[in-house]
Design an enzyme around this catalytic site. Structure first.
Site, PDB file in Angstrom:
ATOM      1  N   LYS A   1      15.973  27.713  11.627  1.00 18.14           N
ATOM      2  CA  LYS A   1      16.896  28.317  12.597  1.00 18.14           C
ATOM      3  C   LYS A   1      16.177  28.631  13.905  1.00 18.14           C
ATOM      4  O   LYS A   1      16.724  28.413  15.001  1.00 18.14           O
ATOM      5  CB  LYS A   1      17.511  29.593  12.007  1.00 18.14           C
ATOM      6  CG  LYS A   1      18.492  30.326  12.954  1.00 18.14           C
ATOM      7  CD  LYS A   1      19.699  29.472  13.293  1.00 18.14           C
ATOM      8  CE  LYS A   1      20.609  30.098  14.348  1.00 18.14           C
ATOM      9  NZ  LYS A   1      21.260  31.334  13.917  1.00 18.14           N
TER      10      LYS A   1
ATOM     11  N   SER B   1      19.544  35.900  11.363  1.00 14.95           N
ATOM     12  CA  SER B   1      18.574  35.002  12.018  1.00 14.95           C
ATOM     13  C   SER B   1      17.250  35.754  12.057  1.00 14.95           C
ATOM     14  O   SER B   1      16.920  36.432  13.033  1.00 14.95           O
ATOM     15  CB  SER B   1      19.044  34.631  13.427  1.00 14.95           C
ATOM     16  OG  SER B   1      20.209  33.827  13.353  1.00 14.95           O
TER      17      SER B   1
END
Length: 211
Positions: free
Chosen positions: A166, A91
């Site tokens: 994300k 991420s």
């Protein structure tokens, strides 16, 4: 044609994600900073625990590390095979993805930022959502490998786009958590039975993944 796949970073998500790869590919390398964990994975799932220099000779390399900085530092020390596709499930940060994409392009290596969503249960069941940024042709080539770990796999734009999606997804989750907490705090203050209220909300328009 993908002949070999590697997975770098066997944390809570990566350990489970990598477990599905041997079901689809004959050669699957794994590497982790704590190398004993790589050996454990090999014993459990039939992957091959190898040194990092060998792992990065795979046709498709997955990474799932804590931060983009970790990925940058790792790549900086490596010589990659031309034609390789690096699929980064960290991420991470969009600017880092764009930088890494340009850096690796000079080595004839494609970099895809491909963060995942679905928590450890999704990693366990290979039902993750994968949001991918980067070269569209590289995405198509790496797609069969990503299918081993995910259910919904979308090319969302150029380098950095996957990380951006994300980040916004996480922001929306945080906002939802906050609003639900505030709402139920107010209900408690009014003496409402919270369990019964939750049932009502989950059968109404206020229902969400959080509730």
């Amino acid at each position: 044609m993908i002949q070999s796949v590697a997975f770098i970073g066997l944390g809570a998500m990566g350990y489970r994600m990598a477990s599905h790869l041997p079901k689809h590919f004959d050669t699957v390398y794994v590497w982790n900073r704590n190398f004993e964990k790589a050996k454990q994975h090999a014993n459990e799932y039939g992957t091959q625990a190898v040194e990092l220099e060998q792992a990065v000779q795979a046709d498709v390399i997955f990474s799932c590390l804590p931060t983009s900085t970790d990925v940058e530092n790792l790549i900086e020390s490596l010589q990659l095979k031309p034609g390789t596709i690096w699929v980064d499930c960290t991420s991470g940060v969009p600017d880092s993805a764009r930088t890494l994409s340009e850096t690796l392009k000079a080595q004839n290596v494609n970099y895809l930022d491909a963060p995942v969503s679905g928590q450890t249960i999704g990693a366990e069941n290979a039902t993750l959502t994968v949001m991918v940024g980067g070269d569209a042709a590289a995405f198509e080539r790496a797609y069969p490998a990503m299918q081993a770990i995910g259910k919904l796999i979308k090319h969302v734009g150029t380098s950095g786009a996957g990380f951006a999606v994300k980040a916004v997804n996480n922001m929306l989750l945080a906002v939802n958590l906050w609003s639900v907490a505030e709402g139920f705090t107010a209900l408690k203050a009014h003496g409402v039975n919270l369990n019964e209220a939750l049932d009502c909300i989950n059968a109404s328009s206020g229902k969400s993944g959080v509730t």
